[in-house]
Design a protein around this motif. Structure first.
Motif, short mmCIF file in Angstrom:
data_model
loop_
_atom_site.label_atom_id
_atom_site.label_comp_id
_atom_site.label_asym_id
_atom_site.label_seq_id
_atom_site.Cartn_x
_atom_site.Cartn_y
_atom_site.Cartn_z
N ILE A 359 46.61 42.25 69.93
CA ILE A 359 45.89 41.82 68.74
C ILE A 359 44.41 42.15 68.91
CG2 ILE A 359 47.49 39.93 68.24
CD1 ILE A 359 45.36 37.99 69.29
N GLY A 360 43.66 42.03 67.83
CA GLY A 360 42.21 42.21 67.91
C GLY A 360 41.79 43.67 67.79
N PHE A 361 40.84 44.08 68.63
CA PHE A 361 40.25 45.41 68.54
C PHE A 361 41.31 46.51 68.55
CE2 PHE A 361 36.00 43.95 70.57
CZ PHE A 361 35.54 43.59 69.33
N ASN A 362 41.21 47.42 67.58
CA ASN A 362 42.05 48.61 67.45
C ASN A 362 43.50 48.33 67.12
OD1 ASN A 362 40.25 50.89 67.91
ND2 ASN A 362 39.98 50.04 69.96
N SER A 363 43.92 47.08 67.14
CA SER A 363 45.31 46.75 66.84
C SER A 363 45.49 46.61 65.33
CB SER A 363 45.70 45.45 67.54
OG SER A 363 46.98 45.02 67.11
N ASP A 364 46.74 46.79 64.87
CA ASP A 364 47.07 46.54 63.47
C ASP A 364 47.47 45.09 63.24
OD1 ASP A 364 46.61 49.18 62.66
OD2 ASP A 364 48.62 49.79 63.26
N GLN A 365 47.52 44.29 64.31
CA GLN A 365 47.90 42.88 64.26
C GLN A 365 46.72 42.00 64.66
OE1 GLN A 365 51.38 41.74 63.70
NE2 GLN A 365 51.56 43.83 62.92
N ASN A 366 46.76 40.76 64.23
CA ASN A 366 45.73 39.81 64.66
C ASN A 366 46.27 38.39 64.52
OD1 ASN A 366 43.28 39.09 65.71
ND2 ASN A 366 42.05 39.91 64.03
N ALA A 367 45.67 37.49 65.27
CA ALA A 367 45.95 36.06 65.18
C ALA A 367 44.61 35.35 65.34
CB ALA A 367 46.93 35.62 66.27
N VAL A 368 44.30 34.40 64.47
CA VAL A 368 42.98 33.79 64.47
C VAL A 368 43.09 32.29 64.23
CG1 VAL A 368 41.91 35.91 63.58
CG2 VAL A 368 42.57 34.09 62.00
N THR A 369 41.98 31.62 64.53
CA THR A 369 41.79 30.23 64.13
C THR A 369 40.49 30.15 63.36
OG1 THR A 369 42.97 29.39 66.05
CG2 THR A 369 41.54 27.84 64.88
N VAL A 370 40.51 29.51 62.21
CA VAL A 370 39.33 29.37 61.36
C VAL A 370 38.79 27.95 61.50
CG1 VAL A 370 38.38 29.63 59.04
CG2 VAL A 370 40.35 31.03 59.75
N PHE A 371 37.49 27.84 61.72
CA PHE A 371 36.85 26.54 61.88
C PHE A 371 35.83 26.33 60.76
CE2 PHE A 371 38.06 28.11 66.05
CZ PHE A 371 38.62 27.01 66.66
#
Length: 408
Positions: A359-371
């Motif tokens: 996930i993240g840089f250069n990936s087509d996927q991501n997972a996040v937490t929003v605060f």
């Protein structure tokens, strides 16, 4: 008419005195945020010039069926695919008759045959021509054939150019625009101006070398597309990336952190929401050599100085918009994100762990937490396009809550 923002309206103009009102209609549609292209019949050009419509729409006016300047020479197909709505105003009795017959003897009728977009007609003709049973039969047949893909805007009743009084007047441009807007759903960000930064920055060492990072810009670009789809007018301030800018998004290309800050500050007068998804370099070389530095010694020292903090500067500005930051961390993600939220005076912050390879840089996927404030929401791993839609929905919800609190 916020629903018209980012919509592609293909305006067909046929021969009739009401053609002069098309100029005002183009102006209103453009002001509402729509992109407008114009197709004119030969008769229409007898009443109003293509140059007038080109100046108002900002696009070349089309009138030739066979266009050598169009890709593959098939301009009618390109225009048909481009449109979200094909609006014919004025629609003359002659044009309606030819459309009913399935005629394709000029550019406008051919586009009508080729498009899959809804077609809206704003009739304009003498009251006797409108009442004529053949005209009414043509209208009824069109509605029967096209069904939900055909809309009739008017006509209105009143004094006509010939001196007659009765039905057949074209609706006023403002009313046509309102009815066109009603054909589209209202987006969560309809009518708002959203500025998004994306990608890395490059900080020059010399004319051929620079300091940068691994950001691909994919997340910021996906958010720009999602905000556009939500009805916003989107300005994307992008560092150097290799992906194309989303359609219907105004893209400003920059290199360095200072360039990005200058572009961001220039947008604040008309910015409602600022989303800082770019990975801005924290430091830059104190000086950049004018010529390529030649390799000589076994070691080389660079003195780095801190770059301006783009999102913090925006959040502290007197014209401060609703400001959303990003935190790309490799450890203690929640702690660092909460700290940045408070320290940089942000409304929200999106945090992700870029130490994970999938996930993240250069990936087509991501997972996040929003605060935000005392709350947070996590999003499991998904495509950046899907995540962008989730983030835009959450940001829009929080923005609306903030606006309601400020107005109460």
């Amino acid at each position: 008419m916020q629903q018209l923002c980012n919509k592609r309206i293909l305006l067909g103009i046929t021969g009739g005195i009401a053609a002069y009102k098309a100029a005002e209609l183009v102006r209103i549609l453009k002001k509402a945020g729509a992109e407008v292209r114009v197709v004119m019949t030969a008769g229409a050009m007898e009443f109003i010039t293509p140059l007038t419509l080109q100046a108002l729409s900002g696009n070349p006016v089309h009138h030739a069926l066979l266009d050598p300047e169009a890709e593959a020479g098939m301009g009618h197909i390109e225009l048909a695919k481009w449109a979200d709505l094909l609006l014919v105003a004025p629609a003359s009795a002659n044009f309606i008759a030819r459309l009913t017959q399935g005629s394709g003897d000029d550019l406008l009728t051919t586009v009508c045959l080729a498009t899959e977009a809804p077609i809206a007609l704003a009739p304009a003709m003498n009251q006797a021509m409108w009442r004529e049973p053949i005209t009414q039969a043509n209208i009824a047949r069109l509605i029967d054939i096209k069904g939900s893909k055909l809309y009739l805007f008017g006509p209105a009743e009143g004094m006509q150019a010939c001196g007659d009084v009765g039905p057949g007047r074209m609706l006023e441009p403002e009313e046509i625009a309102v009815q066109a807007a009603d054909l589209f759903e209202t987006g969560l960000l309809a009518g708002l101006n959203v500025v998004i930064t994306a990608g890395p920055t490059r900080e020059a060492i010399d004319p051929v070398r620079y300091i940068s990072n691994h950001s691909s810009g994919k997340m910021g670009y996906a958010i720009a597309a999602a905000a556009r789809d939500a009805g916003a007018r989107v300005t994307l301030i992008s560092g150097p990336v290799v992906i194309p800018a989303p359609e219907r998004v105004h893209c400003l290309r920059v290199e360095s952190a200072r360039d990005m800050l200058d572009s961001a500050l220039a947008q604040l007068g008309q910015c409602d929401i600022f989303i800082a998804a770019a990975a801005v370099a924290d430091y830059r070389p104190m000086t950049a050599a004018n010529q390529k530095i030649k390799k000589s010694a076994d070691s080389m020292e660079l003195t780095l100085v801190k770059n301006p903090d783009v999102v913090a500067t925006v959040a502290a500005h007197e014209q401060r918009p609703f400001t959303v930051g990003f935190a790309a961390e490799t450890q203690d993600v929640d702690i660092y994100a909460r700290d940045k939220l408070v320290r940089k005076n942000l409304d929200m912050i999106v945090a992700n762990d870029v130490s994970m390879s999938d996930i993240g840089f250069n990936s087509d996927q991501n997972a996040v937490t929003v605060f935000w404030a005392e709350n947070q929401q996590s999003f499991a791993q998904m495509s950046k396009q899907a995540l962008a839609r989730e983030l835009v929905e959450l940001i829009a919800h929080q923005y609306q809550q903030t606006q309601e609190q400020q107005s109460s």
